[in-house]
Scaffold this motif. Structure first.
Motif, PDB file in Angstrom:
ATOM      1  N   VAL A  78       1.210  -1.022  -0.045  1.00 37.93           N
ATOM      2  CA  VAL A  78       0.055  -0.101   0.259  1.00 37.93           C
ATOM      3  C   VAL A  78       0.724   1.193  -0.311  1.00 37.93           C
ATOM      4  CG1 VAL A  78      -1.590   0.811   1.873  1.00 37.93           C
ATOM      5  CG2 VAL A  78      -1.793  -1.309   1.461  1.00 37.93           C
ATOM      6  N   VAL A  79       2.326   1.455   1.094  1.00 43.68           N
ATOM      7  CA  VAL A  79       2.749   2.814   0.979  1.00 43.68           C
ATOM      8  C   VAL A  79       3.457   2.731  -0.662  1.00 43.68           C
ATOM      9  CG1 VAL A  79       5.103   3.491   1.956  1.00 43.68           C
ATOM     10  CG2 VAL A  79       3.546   2.149   3.261  1.00 43.68           C
ATOM     11  N   LYS A  80       4.212   1.698  -1.124  1.00 43.76           N
ATOM     12  CA  LYS A  80       4.399   1.353  -2.352  1.00 43.76           C
ATOM     13  C   LYS A  80       3.736   2.227  -3.306  1.00 43.76           C
ATOM     14  CE  LYS A  80       7.133  -0.708  -5.488  1.00 43.76           C
ATOM     15  NZ  LYS A  80       7.557  -2.257  -5.889  1.00 43.76           N
ATOM     16  N   GLU A  81       2.338   1.689  -3.401  1.00 45.44           N
ATOM     17  CA  GLU A  81       1.198   2.206  -4.414  1.00 45.44           C
ATOM     18  C   GLU A  81       1.249   3.744  -4.140  1.00 45.44           C
ATOM     19  OE1 GLU A  81      -3.359   1.089  -5.648  1.00 45.44           O
ATOM     20  OE2 GLU A  81      -2.234  -0.217  -4.593  1.00 45.44           O
ATOM     21  N   LEU A  82       1.270   3.900  -3.078  1.00 43.83           N
ATOM     22  CA  LEU A  82       0.939   5.473  -3.084  1.00 43.83           C
ATOM     23  C   LEU A  82       1.724   6.572  -3.367  1.00 43.83           C
ATOM     24  CD1 LEU A  82      -0.886   5.615   0.296  1.00 43.83           C
ATOM     25  CD2 LEU A  82      -2.170   5.816  -1.770  1.00 43.83           C
ATOM     26  N   VAL A  83       3.221   5.531  -2.752  1.00 41.43           N
ATOM     27  CA  VAL A  83       4.347   6.502  -3.363  1.00 41.43           C
ATOM     28  C   VAL A  83       4.531   6.637  -4.748  1.00 41.43           C
ATOM     29  CG1 VAL A  83       6.552   6.431  -2.840  1.00 41.43           C
ATOM     30  CG2 VAL A  83       5.895   6.150  -1.292  1.00 41.43           C
ATOM     31  N   GLU A  84       4.176   5.651  -5.895  1.00 38.31           N
ATOM     32  CA  GLU A  84       4.349   5.806  -7.086  1.00 38.31           C
ATOM     33  C   GLU A  84       3.470   6.790  -7.943  1.00 38.31           C
ATOM     34  OE1 GLU A  84       3.943   1.922  -7.618  1.00 38.31           O
ATOM     35  OE2 GLU A  84       6.086   0.746  -7.784  1.00 38.31           O
ATOM     36  N   GLU A  85       2.122   6.741  -7.024  1.00 41.61           N
ATOM     37  CA  GLU A  85       1.234   7.345  -7.504  1.00 41.61           C
ATOM     38  C   GLU A  85       1.155   9.049  -7.229  1.00 41.61           C
ATOM     39  OE1 GLU A  85      -2.467   6.759  -5.659  1.00 41.61           O
ATOM     40  OE2 GLU A  85      -2.791   4.690  -6.429  1.00 41.61           O
ATOM     41  N   LYS A  86       2.053   9.313  -5.898  1.00 48.16           N
ATOM     42  CA  LYS A  86       2.459  10.352  -6.065  1.00 48.16           C
ATOM     43  C   LYS A  86       3.766  11.305  -6.297  1.00 48.16           C
ATOM     44  CE  LYS A  86       1.188  11.631  -1.404  1.00 48.16           C
ATOM     45  NZ  LYS A  86       0.088  12.600  -1.405  1.00 48.16           N
ATOM     46  N   GLU A 115       3.282  16.583 -13.778  1.00 49.00           N
ATOM     47  CA  GLU A 115       3.167  18.055 -13.518  1.00 49.00           C
ATOM     48  C   GLU A 115       4.077  18.609 -13.704  1.00 49.00           C
ATOM     49  OE1 GLU A 115       1.339  18.033  -9.777  1.00 49.00           O
ATOM     50  OE2 GLU A 115      -0.691  17.868 -10.217  1.00 49.00           O
ATOM     51  N   GLN A 116       5.258  18.393 -13.730  1.00 57.41           N
ATOM     52  CA  GLN A 116       6.939  19.124 -13.372  1.00 57.41           C
ATOM     53  C   GLN A 116       7.286  18.828 -15.068  1.00 57.41           C
ATOM     54  OE1 GLN A 116       8.201  19.723  -9.282  1.00 57.41           O
ATOM     55  NE2 GLN A 116       6.500  19.660  -8.538  1.00 57.41           N
ATOM     56  N   GLY A 117       7.751  17.410 -15.417  1.00 60.52           N
ATOM     57  CA  GLY A 117       8.366  17.745 -16.303  1.00 60.52           C
ATOM     58  C   GLY A 117       9.342  17.137 -16.310  1.00 60.52           C
ATOM     59  N   ARG A 118       9.872  16.192 -15.326  1.00 61.50           N
ATOM     60  CA  ARG A 118      10.681  15.620 -14.179  1.00 61.50           C
ATOM     61  C   ARG A 118      10.715  14.469 -14.206  1.00 61.50           C
ATOM     62  NH1 ARG A 118      11.771  16.551  -9.039  1.00 61.50           N
ATOM     63  NH2 ARG A 118      10.262  16.932  -8.457  1.00 61.50           N
ATOM     64  N   LYS A 119      12.284  14.201 -13.407  1.00 58.30           N
ATOM     65  CA  LYS A 119      12.842  12.476 -12.859  1.00 58.30           C
ATOM     66  C   LYS A 119      12.551  12.534 -11.657  1.00 58.30           C
ATOM     67  CE  LYS A 119      13.384   8.458 -13.789  1.00 58.30           C
ATOM     68  NZ  LYS A 119      12.415   7.526 -14.058  1.00 58.30           N
ATOM     69  N   VAL A 120      11.680  12.388 -10.677  1.00 61.15           N
ATOM     70  CA  VAL A 120      11.681  12.013  -9.428  1.00 61.15           C
ATOM     71  C   VAL A 120      12.925  10.989  -9.288  1.00 61.15           C
ATOM     72  CG1 VAL A 120      10.799  11.827  -7.098  1.00 61.15           C
ATOM     73  CG2 VAL A 120       9.344  13.027  -9.326  1.00 61.15           C
ATOM     74  N   ARG A 121      14.531  11.572  -8.390  1.00 58.11           N
ATOM     75  CA  ARG A 121      14.940  11.075  -7.786  1.00 58.11           C
ATOM     76  C   ARG A 121      15.155  10.068  -6.866  1.00 58.11           C
ATOM     77  NH1 ARG A 121      18.100  10.402 -12.578  1.00 58.11           N
ATOM     78  NH2 ARG A 121      18.378  13.041 -13.284  1.00 58.11           N
ATOM     79  N   ARG A 122      16.245   9.737  -6.334  1.00 62.69           N
ATOM     80  CA  ARG A 122      16.020   8.212  -5.172  1.00 62.69           C
ATOM     81  C   ARG A 122      15.718   9.216  -3.705  1.00 62.69           C
ATOM     82  NH1 ARG A 122      16.583   3.105  -4.779  1.00 62.69           N
ATOM     83  NH2 ARG A 122      17.771   2.807  -1.902  1.00 62.69           N
ATOM     84  N   LYS A 123      16.149   9.602  -3.685  1.00 64.01           N
ATOM     85  CA  LYS A 123      16.489  10.908  -2.285  1.00 64.01           C
ATOM     86  C   LYS A 123      15.232  11.533  -2.490  1.00 64.01           C
ATOM     87  CE  LYS A 123      18.240  14.149   0.319  1.00 64.01           C
ATOM     88  NZ  LYS A 123      20.013  15.758   0.403  1.00 64.01           N
TER      89      LYS A 123
END
Length: 309
Positions: free
Chosen positions: A78-86, A93-101
């Protein structure tokens, strides 16, 4: 009040404490439920549960204590799914890659949002101090669980000079000798029908046997091939049955009909009196069993123990 497992700690120097003094120390770390943003908490609770208020239940010089641990359950998927959605929303929306940190930071925020609504899992761990025997006895299925309780008790008391007992020869050597009949099995002990055998080599296998004659040809063939017994089922004086392992852990402890009959003979209708009677019977049996097992395993190595004057 029967323990299901036993992990033994030996006091390394003389130690004594009254029930009153122990109660006072434990009160400083009494259990309090998790707050809205906490993932876990632990503390001391009454061994009698709702039937008692004291944090220490004493009988015959033995002091029973209970550690309660509460953990919030946050399902990983569930945590993983919500993180992936965000993450997907930010990237779209921002047209950029979300990094690991940043993903880790998002995960922390998601968990904080979930915590107030999360279910709690509670576990109670029981132990008793036996100053006259020089031991702390913990009802724990693993060495880690036992050490966690000992560490919590050490924190509450300020000092707790204990360590697991040591024996003069490797337990696996003695357990193997009982099965090969090269070491005499004490008359107080009877082999059961279950054992675990391990190949001591680095990549060695494990064989678990159940429902077999432990001194029969099938077991003997594995031992002749170099395997060692690391767990053996035993019965002690027809009153206790258990699995003894190479770490001196006693697992799946069962109290026999004789002890149950003694408990049934106690003329007490209320649950508190029966609890007290069961605790007294259990501590009496274990005060005889544990020294007997240490002797059977070659004798206790007490070289690191400071004896009383």
């Amino acid at each position: 009040m029967w323990f299901r497992n036993v992990r033994v700690f030996r006091f390394t120097k003389p130690f004594d404490i009254t029930a009153e003094a122990l109660e006072e120390k434990l009160m400083e770390d009494v259990f309090k439920p998790c707050g809205p943003q906490e993932t876990s908490r632990q503390g001391w609770v009454p061994p009698l549960g709702k039937r008692g208020e004291q944090l220490v239940h004493s009988a015959g010089g033995y002091h029973l204590i209970t550690l309660r641990k509460e953990e919030k359950i946050l399902p990983g998927p569930v945590v993983k799914e919500l993180v992936e959605e965000k993450v997907e929303l930010i990237e779209a929306e921002q047209g950029r890659k979300v990094r690991r940190k940043e993903k880790d930071e998002i995960k922390e925020l998601v968990m904080l949002e979930m915590l107030p609504k999360a279910f709690s899992k509670n576990r109670r761990s029981y132990a008793y101090l036996a100053p006259q025997d020089g031991m702390l006895i913990v009802d724990a299925g693993s060495a880690k669980q036992a050490e966690d309780l000992a560490s919590s008790l050490r924190k509450s008391l300020g000092s707790l000079p204990v360590r697991p007992p040591a024996v003069e020869q490797a337990p696996a050597f003695t357990l193997t000798g009982w099965l090969t009949e090269t070491i005499d099995l004490p008359s107080s002990l009877v082999l059961g029908d279950e054992c675990e055998l391990k190949d001591p080599s680095e990549d060695g296998g494990v064989v678990r046997c159940k429902g077999l004659d432990l001194q029969g040809d099938e077991i003997r063939s594995h031992l002749d091939a170099g395997m060692q017994a690391t767990r053996v089922a035993l019965t002690w004086e027809d009153s206790l049955s258990f699995i003894l392992d190479e770490e001196l852990g006693i697992r799946r402890l069962k109290f026999g009909d004789t002890l149950q009959e003694k408990l049934d003979d106690v003329e007490a209708d209320d649950a508190v009196a029966r609890f007290d009677a069961a605790f007294s019977l259990m501590t009496l049996e274990l005060s005889r069993l544990i020294p007997g097992l240490l002797d059977a395993l070659g004798g206790e190595d007490r070289s690191a123990i400071i004896e009383a004057d």
